[in-house]
Design a protein around this motif. Sequence first.
Motif, mmCIF file in Angstrom:
data_model
loop_
_atom_site.group_PDB
_atom_site.id
_atom_site.type_symbol
_atom_site.label_atom_id
_atom_site.label_comp_id
_atom_site.label_asym_id
_atom_site.label_seq_id
_atom_site.Cartn_x
_atom_site.Cartn_y
_atom_site.Cartn_z
ATOM 1 N N ALA A 162 19.746 -45.861 -46.516
ATOM 2 C CA ALA A 162 18.960 -44.763 -45.943
ATOM 3 C C ALA A 162 19.843 -43.555 -45.665
ATOM 4 O O ALA A 162 19.429 -42.400 -45.874
ATOM 5 N N LEU A 163 21.077 -43.792 -45.213
ATOM 6 C CA LEU A 163 21.996 -42.683 -44.947
ATOM 7 C C LEU A 163 22.320 -41.939 -46.242
ATOM 8 O O LEU A 163 22.337 -40.700 -46.279
ATOM 9 N N THR A 164 22.562 -42.703 -47.304
ATOM 10 C CA THR A 164 22.860 -42.079 -48.594
ATOM 11 C C THR A 164 21.679 -41.247 -49.072
ATOM 12 O O THR A 164 21.850 -40.117 -49.567
ATOM 13 N N ARG A 165 20.493 -41.783 -48.951
ATOM 14 C CA ARG A 165 19.279 -41.042 -49.370
ATOM 15 C C ARG A 165 19.118 -39.755 -48.572
ATOM 16 O O ARG A 165 18.821 -38.691 -49.127
ATOM 17 N N ALA A 166 19.294 -39.878 -47.247
ATOM 18 C CA ALA A 166 19.100 -38.706 -46.387
ATOM 19 C C ALA A 166 20.108 -37.613 -46.725
ATOM 20 O O ALA A 166 19.769 -36.421 -46.768
ATOM 21 N N LEU A 167 21.345 -37.998 -46.967
ATOM 22 C CA LEU A 167 22.363 -37.009 -47.324
ATOM 23 C C LEU A 167 22.060 -36.374 -48.674
ATOM 24 O O LEU A 167 22.265 -35.166 -48.875
ATOM 25 N N SER A 168 21.580 -37.188 -49.627
ATOM 26 C CA SER A 168 21.259 -36.658 -50.956
ATOM 27 C C SER A 168 20.083 -35.694 -50.914
ATOM 28 O O SER A 168 19.950 -34.827 -51.781
ATOM 29 N N GLU A 169 19.231 -35.827 -49.911
ATOM 30 C CA GLU A 169 18.085 -34.920 -49.766
ATOM 31 C C GLU A 169 18.459 -33.629 -49.045
ATOM 32 O O GLU A 169 17.599 -32.773 -48.820
ATOM 33 N N GLY A 170 19.734 -33.509 -48.660
ATOM 34 C CA GLY A 170 20.203 -32.254 -48.076
ATOM 35 C C GLY A 170 20.210 -32.214 -46.561
ATOM 36 O O GLY A 170 20.440 -31.150 -45.981
ATOM 37 N N HIS A 171 19.979 -33.339 -45.894
ATOM 38 C CA HIS A 171 20.020 -33.345 -44.427
ATOM 39 C C HIS A 171 21.455 -33.253 -43.941
ATOM 40 O O HIS A 171 22.361 -33.853 -44.547
ATOM 41 N N PRO A 172 21.715 -32.530 -42.865
ATOM 42 C CA PRO A 172 23.063 -32.491 -42.285
ATOM 43 C C PRO A 172 23.486 -33.903 -41.869
ATOM 44 O O PRO A 172 22.639 -34.756 -41.600
ATOM 45 N N PRO A 173 24.794 -34.163 -41.808
ATOM 46 C CA PRO A 173 25.272 -35.514 -41.486
ATOM 47 C C PRO A 173 24.693 -36.093 -40.195
ATOM 48 O O PRO A 173 24.289 -37.259 -40.158
ATOM 49 N N CYS A 174 24.659 -35.287 -39.121
ATOM 50 C CA CYS A 174 24.137 -35.798 -37.841
ATOM 51 C C CYS A 174 22.673 -36.191 -37.980
ATOM 52 O O CYS A 174 22.244 -37.253 -37.509
ATOM 53 N N GLU A 175 21.889 -35.331 -38.617
ATOM 54 C CA GLU A 175 20.472 -35.617 -38.803
ATOM 55 C C GLU A 175 20.276 -36.801 -39.737
ATOM 56 O O GLU A 175 19.379 -37.638 -39.525
ATOM 57 N N ALA A 176 21.122 -36.922 -40.759
ATOM 58 C CA ALA A 176 21.020 -38.039 -41.706
ATOM 59 C C ALA A 176 21.294 -39.365 -41.016
ATOM 60 O O ALA A 176 20.641 -40.383 -41.307
ATOM 61 N N ARG A 177 22.250 -39.367 -40.065
ATOM 62 C CA ARG A 177 22.542 -40.603 -39.340
ATOM 63 C C ARG A 177 21.363 -41.039 -38.492
ATOM 64 O O ARG A 177 21.057 -42.233 -38.392
ATOM 65 N N VAL A 178 20.675 -40.081 -37.873
ATOM 66 C CA VAL A 178 19.499 -40.425 -37.075
ATOM 67 C C VAL A 178 18.393 -40.986 -37.968
ATOM 68 O O VAL A 178 17.737 -41.981 -37.630
ATOM 69 N N ILE A 179 18.194 -40.372 -39.135
ATOM 70 C CA ILE A 179 17.176 -40.856 -40.076
ATOM 71 C C ILE A 179 17.516 -42.267 -40.535
ATOM 72 O O ILE A 179 16.638 -43.132 -40.644
ATOM 73 N N ALA A 180 18.808 -42.515 -40.792
ATOM 74 C CA ALA A 180 19.223 -43.846 -41.233
ATOM 75 C C ALA A 180 18.949 -44.890 -40.161
ATOM 76 O O ALA A 180 18.482 -46.005 -40.442
ATOM 77 N N GLU A 181 19.210 -44.531 -38.893
ATOM 78 C CA GLU A 181 18.937 -45.481 -37.806
ATOM 79 C C GLU A 181 17.435 -45.698 -37.641
ATOM 80 O O GLU A 181 16.988 -46.816 -37.364
#
Length: 393
Positions: free
Chosen positions: A309-328
């Motif tokens: 999920a973290l990889t997907r979120a980062l690939s979609e252009g989310h900032p790292p902090c926001e991507a970590r929250v999405i992954a959790e």
Amino acid sequence: MSLVVYLAALLLATASILLFRRPRAALRNPLTASTCAVVAIAAICFTCSAPITLSSVNRLTGITNFGAPLTYSLISAYSCSWVILVIQWRGGSPARLRRMTLASIAVYGALIIAIIVLFSLADAHTERLQDLDTYYANTPYMREMIVLYLLGHGICTVVMGVVCLRWMRQVTGPLRTGLRLIIVGLLLDLVGFEIAKITAVVARWMGHDLDFLSTTLAPPVVSLGALACSIGFVLPRLLPPTITHWRSLGEYRSLTPLWLEVGHAATTPKPSPSRWELPHARLQWREVSIHDALLALAPRFRNDVHQVALTRALSEGHPPCEARVIAEAAMLAEAARHADAPEDEAPLAEPGGCRLRTVDANGGTRGLLDLAQALQSPVVAAARLGSVPASRD
């Protein structure tokens, strides 16, 4: 005129009820008790000063114009409550506060006794419901009674205004706004009641007729002033908790997606449906229940779901902090999907697996709100359907 006065009395009574909503706590706090007394006595003063009330009092007691010394005594009691409130505001040692309070009660108590005695000595057998001050301005004893009550109230108004002006320079926020409203109310009281009444009475002494100042101008202006003062009293005490409950209501609603996601795993007892709770209490219960659910779901948090999920979120252009929250949030949604599955069928986390660092780092409500917002992400929707781990290959 009675309608205007009764409306002012009703609003003042409402303010006193709001201030006295917790009687035990209010009585333990001298400042709160003094504030409640000021507003409550003001409501009684307005009720008794209405012509309809005056007529009823005169009829029930069988004494012509008995409503006048009753109202003037209440106005003096109101002035005394103002002085006591000032004493409590200024603070000091308990002995000093007690001594000054008793002195104020003694002075205004003597004033009330003088008002009653002067009325009993006066010849006031013609009932006057609206223009008693000017009608009896030249009548022995009645004249002194009118001057005494106006003097006592005027001194109180001036002293209170000076104290509020000095204090306003030292405070900020709702208290400063409240003091400004009180000063506006005091100015209206001083100009629209004291000066108007005194001018009309002095005009009678000099053989002129300015009764409209006392009968037409004073009642609505003093009503407006009393309302401004009451709002000034109530605002500093009710605005902070009102803001807190308003924010709590918004946060409670914002946590709804997270609660719907994990609420079935919570074991916290639900409050009784018949018990009404304020928004802040409801928010606290929801937070506790969500944390309880997160603890129950923790054994099912999977690191592989988090990483994909973290990889997907980062690939979609989310900032790292926001991507970590999405992954959790994705990891949480996937764990919630298996919450009701038997232990031998549902996948469990590996030893030392992921934690919800968003909740651990932010703490309180902020972390939960971030998770609730992240649940709207398409990445989380994929995890909810079980497709995130498969996409890793």
